[in-house]
Motif scaffolding. Structure first.
Motif, PDB file in Angstrom:
ATOM      1  N   THR A  52     -76.290  33.266 -25.387  1.00 49.75           N
ATOM      2  CA  THR A  52     -75.590  32.096 -25.912  1.00 49.75           C
ATOM      3  C   THR A  52     -74.964  32.432 -27.256  1.00 49.75           C
ATOM      4  O   THR A  52     -75.605  33.072 -28.105  1.00 49.75           O
ATOM      5  N   PHE A  53     -73.724  31.997 -27.453  1.00 51.29           N
ATOM      6  CA  PHE A  53     -73.036  32.165 -28.733  1.00 51.29           C
ATOM      7  C   PHE A  53     -72.738  30.786 -29.313  1.00 51.29           C
ATOM      8  O   PHE A  53     -72.246  29.892 -28.620  1.00 51.29           O
ATOM      9  N   VAL A  54     -73.035  30.631 -30.608  1.00 44.91           N
ATOM     10  CA  VAL A  54     -72.781  29.370 -31.298  1.00 44.91           C
ATOM     11  C   VAL A  54     -72.068  29.660 -32.610  1.00 44.91           C
ATOM     12  O   VAL A  54     -72.411  30.630 -33.310  1.00 44.91           O
ATOM     13  N   GLN A  55     -71.083  28.833 -32.952  1.00 46.19           N
ATOM     14  CA  GLN A  55     -70.367  29.002 -34.219  1.00 46.19           C
ATOM     15  C   GLN A  55     -70.193  27.651 -34.896  1.00 46.19           C
ATOM     16  O   GLN A  55     -69.884  26.649 -34.245  1.00 46.19           O
ATOM     17  N   LYS A  56     -70.412  27.616 -36.209  1.00 43.16           N
ATOM     18  CA  LYS A  56     -70.166  26.404 -36.988  1.00 43.16           C
ATOM     19  C   LYS A  56     -68.694  26.358 -37.384  1.00 43.16           C
ATOM     20  O   LYS A  56     -68.171  27.308 -37.959  1.00 43.16           O
ATOM     21  N   MET A  57     -68.025  25.237 -37.056  1.00 40.32           N
ATOM     22  CA  MET A  57     -66.598  25.091 -37.360  1.00 40.32           C
ATOM     23  C   MET A  57     -66.297  23.638 -37.695  1.00 40.32           C
ATOM     24  O   MET A  57     -67.005  22.720 -37.255  1.00 40.32           O
ATOM     25  N   GLN A  58     -65.260  23.428 -38.478  1.00 39.17           N
ATOM     26  CA  GLN A  58     -64.820  22.067 -38.771  1.00 39.17           C
ATOM     27  C   GLN A  58     -64.282  21.397 -37.515  1.00 39.17           C
ATOM     28  O   GLN A  58     -64.519  20.221 -37.260  1.00 39.17           O
ATOM     29  N   LYS A  59     -63.554  22.174 -36.725  1.00 36.12           N
ATOM     30  CA  LYS A  59     -63.018  21.698 -35.445  1.00 36.12           C
ATOM     31  C   LYS A  59     -62.670  22.922 -34.603  1.00 36.12           C
ATOM     32  O   LYS A  59     -62.510  24.033 -35.134  1.00 36.12           O
ATOM     33  N   PRO A  60     -62.544  22.770 -33.276  1.00 39.47           N
ATOM     34  CA  PRO A  60     -62.223  23.924 -32.428  1.00 39.47           C
ATOM     35  C   PRO A  60     -60.879  24.535 -32.799  1.00 39.47           C
ATOM     36  O   PRO A  60     -59.943  23.826 -33.182  1.00 39.47           O
ATOM     37  N   ASP A  61     -60.789  25.863 -32.715  1.00 38.18           N
ATOM     38  CA  ASP A  61     -59.521  26.555 -32.946  1.00 38.18           C
ATOM     39  C   ASP A  61     -58.533  26.161 -31.851  1.00 38.18           C
ATOM     40  O   ASP A  61     -58.864  26.189 -30.656  1.00 38.18           O
ATOM     41  N   ARG A  62     -57.319  25.823 -32.232  1.00 42.03           N
ATOM     42  CA  ARG A  62     -56.335  25.331 -31.256  1.00 42.03           C
ATOM     43  C   ARG A  62     -55.942  26.404 -30.249  1.00 42.03           C
ATOM     44  O   ARG A  62     -55.568  26.097 -29.116  1.00 42.03           O
ATOM     45  N   ALA A  63     -56.047  27.669 -30.635  1.00 40.89           N
ATOM     46  CA  ALA A  63     -55.602  28.749 -29.750  1.00 40.89           C
ATOM     47  C   ALA A  63     -56.733  29.331 -28.911  1.00 40.89           C
ATOM     48  O   ALA A  63     -56.544  29.627 -27.725  1.00 40.89           O
TER      49      ALA A  63
END
Length: 393
Positions: A52-63
């Motif tokens: 499993t891979f998890v990443q903290k982000m403000q919002k999903p990358d559009r690309a």
């Protein structure tokens, strides 16, 4: 002497990795819960989750949904471990899907596509098959361009109107025509079902509702003494089953419905709303809850949200807390059990006015109490509807 060679011809499950992101609106525990559920979905579909891979982000990358660095990390793992499929916990846009496939060079699915695949495997009746096919086509429609990337080199210049473009337009027209036909077919099936419901007479109707895999079909089998398919998998039941049940000479109709789930694709909810007509027309709802699940209160909230969408929260709702035999209780800071079934039962009854009962369908605990509770509520409605029959019960 010739040496015999033996080959393993059994189909091996596809090896999958899961990908999720933690946004400011979620916390790590919630995302872990979502990914555990996603892994269960993969298992239900016949796959095997290996990482499993998890990443903290403000919002999903559009690309690419995740950041470029995380995508490189996923790519390295996929190549090193010979991964077959990468599953994303949220719905991917057509652009994200195309870019990720181009980078990872393996099969890419999102939660919506995975659920659709499970639904396609589980559908048995003409209605369920039609609903699933309609949802699949609606999901496919905006993603047609990625299916024709092999024609990119043949496309024209400025207008990009090469053979690929014209083929996409042809496919889009065919899909739209098919969608229209499926919608008409569903209307016809709905009319047949409505006629069937009218022909059942005026018996009191009771419907089982709840999160997927909480034991609705097991309770259905126990109450109706029937043999509805039940399995420890998500969405084991897609088709609505209706049985006539008699408790102490009082007959009523009991229906089992498709289980709910968080992040269920909107178009899938729309397609299956006709299946949930049994819920709309029910007099009593039996909301089954898996109390052994560590996040069952979130599941209750997810089900209540769907019931709110269907406009049925004003009905009589009996909450059935199932699987008390597997309930572990909550732990305090020192690891000791601090919240028992009895504690929860008392607190729940104080917080909520609706009736509730705690049972184990598999171990047959408190089943007579459940039958008595259902009987009392069915009798109340039956007496109001047929006052002259009240002396019979």
């Amino acid at each position: 002497m010739a040496i015999k060679k033996f080959f393993d011809t059994a189909l091996k499950p596809e090896r999958a990795v899961l990908v999720g992101i933690i946004t400011p609106s979620e916390n790590e525990e919630q995302e872990r819960e979502y990914l555990e559920e996603l892994a269960f979905l993969v298992d239900t579909a016949g796959g095997e989750t290996v990482h499993t891979f998890v990443q903290k982000m403000q919002k999903p990358d559009r690309a690419t949904f995740v950041g470029s660095g995380k995508l490189d990390e996923i790519k390295a793992y996929v190549e090193a471990e010979e991964i077959d499929i990468v599953v994303f916990d949220d719905e991917l846009s057509p652009t994200q899907l195309r870019n990720i496939e181009r980078e990872l060079q393996v099969k890419i699915l999102d939660r919506s596509n995975l659920i659709l695949d499970i639904f396609a495997r589980r559908a048995q009746s003409a209605q369920a098959k039609t609903q699933v096919e309609l949802a699949q086509l609606q999901y496919l429609l905006p993603r047609l361009t990625r299916l024709w990337t092999h024609l990119e080199r043949q496309r024209g210049g400025i207008g990009m109107r090469g053979p690929g473009e014209s083929q996409i337009e042809t496919d889009r027209r065919l899909i739209l025509n098919k969608v229209s036909l499926l919608k008409e077919k569903l209307k016809s099936i709905d009319r047949q079902n409505e006629t069937q419901r009218k022909n059942r007479g005026q018996l009191v109707r009771v419907a089982l509702v709840g999160y997927t895999n909480v034991g609705k079909s097991t309770i259905m089998n126990m109450l109706s003494k029937s043999d509805v398919f039940a399995e420890n998998k998500l969405f084991a039941t897609l088709d609505t089953t209706v049985r006539k049940v008699v408790i102490d000479n009082l007959p009523f109709l009991l229906s089992d419905t498709v289980g709910f789930i968080r992040k269920l694709p909107h178009h899938l909810v729309e397609c299956f709303k006709s299946t949930l007509d049994e819920v709309r027309e029910a007099d009593i709802l039996l909301h089954v809850v898996d109390i052994s699940h560590h996040n069952f209160e979130d599941q209750i909230a997810a089900v209540n949200e769907t019931l709110k969408e269907l406009g049925v929260l004003d009905k009589t709702i009996i909450t059935i807390f199932n699987k008390i035999d597997a309930y572990q209780g909550t732990k305090d800071d020192e690891g000791d059990q601090s919240f028992t079934i009895e504690d929860f039962e008392n607190s729940w009854m104080k917080r909520n006015q609706s009736p509730a009962i705690f049972i184990s369908a598999t171990e047959k605990e408190n089943l007579e109490e459940l039958r008595k509770l259902i009987y009392e509520h069915v009798l109340a409605i039956h007496t109001e509807r047929y006052p002259y029959d009240s002396l019979l019960y």
